[in-house]
Design a protein around this motif. Structure first.
Motif, mmCIF file in Angstrom:
data_model
loop_
_atom_site.group_PDB
_atom_site.id
_atom_site.type_symbol
_atom_site.label_atom_id
_atom_site.label_comp_id
_atom_site.label_asym_id
_atom_site.label_seq_id
_atom_site.Cartn_x
_atom_site.Cartn_y
_atom_site.Cartn_z
ATOM 1 N N ILE A 266 -13.537 10.784 -1.569
ATOM 2 C CA ILE A 266 -13.353 10.842 -0.114
ATOM 3 C C ILE A 266 -11.918 11.254 0.216
ATOM 4 O O ILE A 266 -11.667 12.041 1.144
ATOM 5 C CB ILE A 266 -13.688 9.481 0.521
ATOM 6 N N LEU A 327 -21.891 10.803 2.946
ATOM 7 C CA LEU A 327 -20.910 11.874 2.776
ATOM 8 C C LEU A 327 -21.545 13.235 3.029
ATOM 9 O O LEU A 327 -20.919 14.143 3.584
ATOM 10 C CB LEU A 327 -20.310 11.825 1.365
ATOM 11 N N ILE A 335 -18.808 9.609 7.023
ATOM 12 C CA ILE A 335 -17.789 9.111 6.101
ATOM 13 C C ILE A 335 -17.454 7.661 6.410
ATOM 14 O O ILE A 335 -17.275 6.838 5.499
ATOM 15 C CB ILE A 335 -16.533 9.998 6.162
#
Length: 504
Positions: A266, A327, A335
């Protein structure tokens, strides 16, 4: 710079030095030192989180005398501090809940090595969360891999060696792909710090250069971390790695290690890689599809499994699928949902593994579903803990799993129609599948059989009372965390959302 701004660096150094110092201690000393270290990390991280929330900003901490782009640095904000607070809390309760089994299942001569591996893993996770340097991230990826293998092999029985080798092979493949991608990234940007690399990549994308290398880099980095975190179809190492080691190691491996790699991914998505390109959109589509498939396959395999620990391990495959589906939505809301589920799943899965160990203890070591019949009566606290964890995984209101699923469903509305329908369908089907194998197990746990009191005494007699008390504290701690995330989630979600805004 204030004292509290130094705490993230202190936490990393403290974890590493604890590992070094523990070599001169025996098992009990190494254990106490590890617990003290985790508590200190947790306290300093809470203070860091409070500072970042009040300042409403993030900051960088330069290590050495060389500033960016030549030096090495860590970056601290609300999101990073929040993750460390929960990661250190999960590790603390996992160790408490698994102390009895560590004392029984690991040789006295190797107990200090077990806690050394935990110290190194704590340092690695902290570095993966805080680092702003890509090569530093790779170094600690490898340290984390070695520490995880050491935890898997701690019991020294034949099956765990096979599990550790399988884990090592898959992890090295993932690390190799990540390193190749990192090398290519350095070749075209000339930077290892994330912010300068992102600025250079933005200029490269704007001038339409290096399109093929950028696509290759994106694939290598994403697939490498996907393998290490257990994304379908790279998940085959999970059942053995989580299913046969000590309960504390299973709880930590399932709830923290894979999440460290996901958090790094991420970080790359938000802070480094250009996310407005066709290649990026295609990659998010792939993650979305693989995440949904993982949700289904992991749940189906869990339904077929009779060993409850392996069933819970297969459930991790499905839960990792949830994160990658979020995601893959390609939106900020997706997210945020994925980050919340990183925390949520960590709490739920650690609770399940610790509770399973208590249920097995009261069932003469049996771990199959049939052998656990009535175990909820024999060990009431572990039965309650497993039930709370199972209900949370299914998505019962007031528990953290419900909040996660609601956030994924809500985030899907911000994506295109196809993804929204696919996500909603996958969430509904996965919830039904979760209910099948978890409710079936809960029903078995509370099916009366024989003299419950006599069975409990028989199951406990090989364990010290102290270990049982600490195990109970671990279960209670995870239950309270589960309820906190389920009822006070707006506070956590606000920190995640604001932290993500400052993250890039």
């Amino acid at each position: 710079m204030t004292l509290v701004q130094n705490f993230p660096f202190f936490c990393i150094i403290l974890s590493m030095f604890t590992a070094i110092i523990s070599f001169v201690f025996k098992g009990r000393g190494a254990r106490n030192l590890h617990i003290l270290m985790v508590v200190l990390v947790h306290v300093m991280s809470i203070m860091t989180l409070v500072y970042c929330v009040r300042a409403d900003n993030s900051y960088t901490y330069m290590m050495g005398h060389y500033p960016a782009p030549w030096g090495n640095e860590i970056r601290i904000g609300q999101l990073e501090a929040l993750m460390v607070v929960f990661f250190s809390g999960i590790m603390f309760f996992s160790v408490l809940g698994g102390i009895a089994h560590i004392e029984k299942e690991i040789d006295d001569s190797r107990k200090n090595l077990f806690y050394i591996q935990l110290d190194l893993m704590m340092a690695s996770l902290l570095a993966l969360i805080y680092t702003n340097d890509l090569f530093t991230a790779y170094v600690f990826i490898e340290i984390c891999t070695i520490a995880a293998c050491g935890l898997i092999m701690a019991k020294r029985i034949g099956r765990v060696y096979v599990s550790a080798i399988r884990y090592m092979v898959m992890s090295l493949v993932g690390s190799g792909l990540f390193l190749i991608g990192l090398s290519l990234l350095y070749c075209i940007t000339g930077h290892l710090l994330m912010t300068p690399a992102k600025n250079t990549l933005a200029n490269i994308v704007y001038t339409a250069r290096y399109q093929v290398p950028l696509t290759v880099i994106l694939i290598l980095l994403t697939v490498g971390l996907g393998i290490k975190s257990g994304l379908y179809p790279f998940h085959t190492w999970i059942p053995d790695a989580y299913g046969y080691t000590t309960p504390a190691a299973s709880a930590i491996l399932s709830s923290l290690v894979s999440k460290g790699y996901i958090f790094l991914l991420i970080k790359l998505m938000v802070r480094v890689l250009p996310n407005k390109t066709l290649a990026w959109n295609q990659m998010t589509n792939v993650l979305f599809i693989l995440g949904i498939i993982g949700m289904m396959i992991g749940s189906i395999d869990a339904i077929k499994e009779q060993n409850v620990r392996r069933m819970t391990a297969y459930s991790s495959v499905a839960q990792i699928g949830y994160i990658y589906m979020g995601l893959g939505l390609g939106t900020e809301e997706g997210i945020v949902a994925a980050l919340f589920h990183v925390i949520s799943h960590g709490v739920m899965k650690a609770l399940l593994f610790i509770s399973i160990s208590g249920l097995s203890d009261s069932s003469n070591g049996r771990i199959d579903r049939k052998g656990l019949t009535g175990a909820g009566f024999r060990n009431k606290l572990s039965g309650f803990g497993f039930t709370v964890g199972a209900m949370s995984m299914i998505g019962m209101p007031l528990l953290t799993g419900f909040v996660s699923k609601f956030m994924f469903a809500s985030a899907a509305t911000e994506a295109n129609t196809t993804k929204m329908i696919a996500a909603w369908t996958a969430l509904a089907v996965s919830t039904v599948l979760n209910a099948v194998y978890f409710m079936r197990t809960v029903i078995v746990l509370y099916t009366p059989v024989g003299d419950a009191k006599a069975a409990l005494q028989e199951g406990e007699k090989s364990y010290e009372k102290k270990g049982l008390v600490l195990e109970s504290l671990g279960v209670i701690g995870f239950v309270l965390l589960n309820l906190y995330l389920g009822t006070m989630s707006p506070t956590v979600i606000d920190i995640i959302s604001r932290g993500l805004e400052l993250f890039g």
